[in-house]
Motif scaffolding. Structure first.
Motif, short mmCIF file in Angstrom:
data_model
loop_
_atom_site.label_atom_id
_atom_site.label_comp_id
_atom_site.label_asym_id
_atom_site.label_seq_id
_atom_site.Cartn_x
_atom_site.Cartn_y
_atom_site.Cartn_z
N ARG A 1 0.84 -1.21 0.00
CA ARG A 1 0.00 0.00 0.00
C ARG A 1 0.87 1.25 0.00
N ALA A 2 1.91 1.25 0.85
CA ALA A 2 2.83 2.39 0.90
C ALA A 2 3.66 2.47 -0.37
N TRP A 3 4.08 1.35 -0.90
CA TRP A 3 4.89 1.32 -2.13
C TRP A 3 4.14 1.97 -3.29
N ARG A 4 2.90 1.57 -3.47
CA ARG A 4 2.10 2.14 -4.56
C ARG A 4 1.78 3.61 -4.31
N GLY A 5 1.38 3.92 -3.07
CA GLY A 5 0.98 5.28 -2.77
C GLY A 5 2.11 6.28 -2.86
N GLY A 6 3.34 5.86 -2.54
CA GLY A 6 4.46 6.79 -2.56
C GLY A 6 5.37 6.64 -3.76
N PHE A 7 4.95 5.86 -4.75
CA PHE A 7 5.83 5.53 -5.88
C PHE A 7 6.36 6.77 -6.59
N ARG A 8 5.46 7.65 -7.00
CA ARG A 8 5.88 8.81 -7.79
C ARG A 8 6.76 9.75 -6.97
N ARG A 9 6.33 10.08 -5.76
CA ARG A 9 7.07 11.05 -4.96
C ARG A 9 8.42 10.50 -4.51
N ALA A 10 8.48 9.23 -4.17
CA ALA A 10 9.75 8.64 -3.75
C ALA A 10 10.76 8.67 -4.89
N ASN A 11 10.32 8.37 -6.10
CA ASN A 11 11.23 8.41 -7.23
C ASN A 11 11.65 9.84 -7.58
N LEU A 12 10.72 10.77 -7.45
CA LEU A 12 11.04 12.17 -7.75
C LEU A 12 12.11 12.69 -6.80
N LEU A 13 11.93 12.43 -5.49
CA LEU A 13 12.89 12.93 -4.51
C LEU A 13 14.17 12.11 -4.46
N GLY A 14 14.09 10.86 -4.92
CA GLY A 14 15.29 10.03 -4.92
C GLY A 14 16.17 10.22 -6.14
N ALA A 15 15.62 10.80 -7.20
CA ALA A 15 16.38 10.94 -8.45
C ALA A 15 17.70 11.69 -8.27
N PRO A 16 17.74 12.80 -7.51
CA PRO A 16 19.04 13.48 -7.33
C PRO A 16 20.08 12.62 -6.62
N VAL A 17 19.65 11.73 -5.73
CA VAL A 17 20.61 10.84 -5.06
C VAL A 17 21.23 9.89 -6.07
N THR A 18 20.39 9.35 -6.97
CA THR A 18 20.91 8.46 -8.02
C THR A 18 21.88 9.20 -8.92
N ALA A 19 21.51 10.41 -9.32
CA ALA A 19 22.39 11.21 -10.19
C ALA A 19 23.71 11.52 -9.50
#
Length: 234
Positions: free
Chosen positions: A91-109
């Motif tokens: 439930r948390a994985w689906r609900g936070g999918f977009r925001r988690a990836n958005l905020l995590g993208a700079p860490v990956t970069a």
């Protein structure tokens, strides 16, 4: 930061918390059951991080998985352990999918750039090599600290990208003692998992996520108290 996260799992678990506590009782038996519950959650969270990461094709699955597992594990110190780990995680994985990836993208970069710079540093010699190495270590430690705060920030606040990342970049410097404790603790855990691989397989992600999340939450509680209401003070 302002607002609360609608995916935070604490609210729907109020009733199960009371019944689980009553069922475990008190004394030695309760402590044993509590320890087993923590161990169970750590192992399940470790497994679910792997499954959740793969479910998102690795690149898009990692941050939602860390976010969802962090939400589950954050409930353990509060005495509010999930009674449906699998359902709460997804439930948390689906609900936070977009925001988690958005905020995590700079860490990956930043991590990718760090790897490239590491290759350049190895090829350099003399003072240039030393300066690049020191810079890489500092930046690497900062990325670790930002990553330690990322999951707690995701579950506590719902601000936009720019404000959230400004907060993530500055909060390690606002609490140097906590930052130092985080680095030392995560370093000790890394050595432990390297020395005892079976522990790494069972909790190499979930235990650092639990410990760093708890330490970061304590600091974020102080920030919230200082500014009056779930808002950044840095």
């Amino acid at each position: 930061m302002t607002g609360t996260d609608p995916q935070r799992p604490a609210e729907p678990s109020r009733a199960p918390k009371a019944s689980a506590t009553a069922a475990e009782g008190t004394g030695w038996a309760a402590r044993t059951m509590g320890a087993l519950r923590w161990a169970e959650h750590l192992v399940l969270a470790q497994l679910l991080v792997v499954v959740g990461t793969l479910a998102g094709g690795v690149v898009l699955g990692l941050y939602p998985a860390l976010d969802a597992a962090g939400r589950l594990l954050s409930r353990l110190p509060a005495g509010d352990a999930s009674t449906s780990v699998w359902l709460d995680f997804w439930r948390a994985w689906r609900g936070g999918f977009r925001r988690a990836n958005l905020l995590g993208a700079p860490v990956t970069a930043a991590g990718a750039l760090l790897l490239v710079d590491g290759g350049v540093a190895r090829a350099a010699t003399g003072p240039v090599h030393a300066a690049l190495t020191v810079g890489l270590v500092v930046v690497g430690l900062w990325i670790v600290l930002v990553l330690a705060y990322l999951a707690p920030v995701l579950r506590r606040y719902d601000d936009g990208f720019v404000r959230t990342w400004r907060f993530l970049l500055l909060v390690p410097a606002a609490a140097p003692a906590v930052s130092a404790a985080l680095v030392v603790t995560l370093g000790v855990l890394a050595v432990l998992f390297w020395s005892v691989p079976v522990l790494g397989a069972l909790g190499g992600v979930s235990l650092p996520l639990l410990v760093s999340g708890w330490m970061a939450d304590l600091q974020l509680d102080r920030v919230d108290e200082r500014v009056g209401a779930r808002a950044p003070a840095v």
